[in-house]
Design an enzyme around this catalytic site. Structure first.
Site: not given
Ligand code: 6LW
Length: 510
Positions: A15, A182
């Site tokens: 991330d 996200e």
């Molecule tokens: C992060 C999100 C993700 O916050 O995993 O699936 C989470 N995507 O963007 C943890 O890395």
């Protein structure tokens, strides 16, 4: 054409978020239940990153006790505005955002403020500073009105009070809609607001999608080219998968680059975690074009046009740490809180005070670890541990999470004979794989990894040959097998009672 090798941050660094101040770039990544939290890196060329410190490095700043390794501090964003650095992030509990916070600093090396809680639902918070000085907070959450499984939303952040103010704006439900939208980040280009997000989940279907608007609060219209970057359609021969979760940065030389997360699977599974890849971006009238030449993330990429590259610099923390001369560096972490009361440098080496807290718990074991950053590696350590009871052990751990790991321990058997024991932990069960007697005194413990497996070896420090205990197949330690969001860490630990003394620890790629 001069090139660099991706990933620019190998090993578990998920991330990524990046910002630039003058000629300096700063990057943060998730840290989950590892402590200290939120490692922060500096670079002058976007390729070679050096860790400056951690954003969260004081006990009590973040409650991580009781958490699974893949919960904890998720998906931060770093920004700089008007002389102040801002990081927003979330502590996740049971795979959901539980508390979102903002921290600030004048100097990214710290000190950072204590976290200021923000009244925000969901995960993956980000900040956008508009030309008029207003700051907009975005994040993702479950969709309230059925427009998709998830939605991106926005509120203004009052920079004086560090509080969210004004109405909530629902911005977008994503282009793909198959899984949560996200990782939103907002950018302004030629008067247009570009909302860049991730969709499809962080595994094989991960992708970068986009929407745009003339007004910061929307309405946002899907960029019909979405996904703009993905490897979801590529075959098993593709060396990089799970590409997504980007953040963009403009260079003073007029280029734009993205940091993205991706993984390097070997026959379908990966152990190193989600790593940071650097991808060229070209802005067009349609919006950003990622990797304009190839449409994909490459292991070898052309260098950014920035001054001062010194090819050959090795930013990785590899080599031998002589604990009699050196304390563990920034690459070492503990789980869920500080262990300074348990793990102490002494003139003879690193003393690790064993405690009853096992590696299988969700507490704070006497354990420090660093990332595995290469599929082929070896790690060795020289230590002593005068155990008097089979429940006392100290040694080397290959750690994926509290329920998926292997330990090579110095301990004793029922008769008090010193030995090295290899144990694997999975699905709530610990299985003893092999043991070898060792004379009392210092021992060398080693693990060597490659595409096939992790081979564990032990040796009395002064005499004798290495004894191979066993090889654990590589996929055992993979994220695909263990679940969760992290990569393998290699560590030193002690459980039960007694004190281990570690002379050195050596990590070598290849
Ligand atoms: C992060 C999100 C993700 O916050 O995993 O699936 C989470 N995507 O963007 C943890 O890395």
């Amino acid at each position: 054409m001069p090139t660099f090798r991706n990933p620019v941050l190998p090993g578990c660094h998920p991330d990524p978020s990046v910002c630039r101040v003058g000629a300096d770039y700063y990057l943060v990544t998730s840290s989950f239940a590892y402590y200290p939290g939120l490692p922060l890196f500096h670079s002058r060329d976007l390729v070679r990153w050096r860790q400056l410190g951690h954003v969260l490095n004081r006990p009590g700043q973040l409650p991580l006790h009781g958490l699974d390794v893949s919960d904890g501090v998720w998906a931060p964003t770093v920004r700089h505005h008007d002389g102040t650095f801002y990081v927003v992030s979330t502590v996740a509990v049971n795979r959901q955002g539980s508390r979102t916070f903002v921290v600030t600093a004048d100097d990214p090396a710290g000190p950072w403020s204590d976290p200021v809680p923000l009244e925000a639902e969901g995960i993956d918070p980000s900040l956008f500073f508009d030309d008029d000085g207003r700051c907009w907070f975005t994040a993702c959450r479950d969709a309230l009105d059925g427009g998709g499984p998830g939605e991106l939303w926005m509120r203004e952040l009052d920079l004086d009070r560090l509080q969210l103010v004004g109405p909530t704006h629902v911005l977008w439900h994503g282009a793909v809609r198959g899984a949560w939208v996200e990782a939103p980040h907002l950018y302004k280009r030629d008067g247009v607001y570009h909302l860049i997000a991730a969709e499809g989940g962080t595994e094989r279907n991960h992708s970068v999608t986009a929407a745009r608007s003339r007004d910061v609060t929307g309405p946002y219209v899907t960029d019909p080219r979405s996904p703009l970057l993905t490897h979801r359609h590529r075959g098993s021969g593709e060396p990089i998968h799970n590409v997504g979760h980007v953040d963009l940065v403009d260079t003073p030389e007029g280029e734009t680059w993205a940091v993205a997360l991706g993984v390097r699977p070997v026959e379908g599974t990966h152990t190193l975690g989600r790593e940071v890849f650097l991808v060229p971006v070209e802005w067009t009238a349609q919006g950003p074009v990622f990797a304009p030449e190839t449409g994909g993330v490459r292991l070898t990429e052309r260098l950014p046009l920035v001054p001062g590259h010194a090819p050959g610099d090795e930013p990785l923390a590899a080599g031998r740490v002589d604990f009699a001369r050196q304390a563990p560096g920034l690459e070492w972490s503990s789980l869920r809180g500080p262990v300074t009361h348990l793990v102490r440098p002494t003139p003879d080496g690193l003393a690790i005070q064993a405690t009853p807290e096992p590696l299988t718990s969700t507490g704070v074991p006497a354990f420090i670890a660093r990332r595995q950053q290469h599929v082929r590696f070896h790690a060795r350590t020289r230590l002593s541990f005068p155990a008097t009871h089979p429940g006392q052990e100290a040694g080397l751990a290959v750690f994926q999470n509290q329920d998926q790991h292997a330990t090579l321990a110095l301990t004793v058997d029922e008769t008090g004979t010193p030995q090295a024991v290899l144990t694997v932990r999975e699905a709530g069960q610990s299985t003893r794989l092999a043991a070898t007697p060792l004379p009392p005194g210092e021992a060398l413990l080693a693990v060597e990894g490659d595409e096939a497996g992790y081979t564990f070896r032990a040796r009395h420090s002064d005499t004798g040959d290495w004894t191979d205990l066993a090889t654990v197949e590589r996929p055992f330690f993979s994220t695909e097998r263990a679940g969760g969001f992290v990569g393998v860490h290699l560590g030193l630990y002690a459980t039960g009672a007694g004190r281990a003394l570690v002379r050195w620890f050596d990590y070598q790629p290849g």
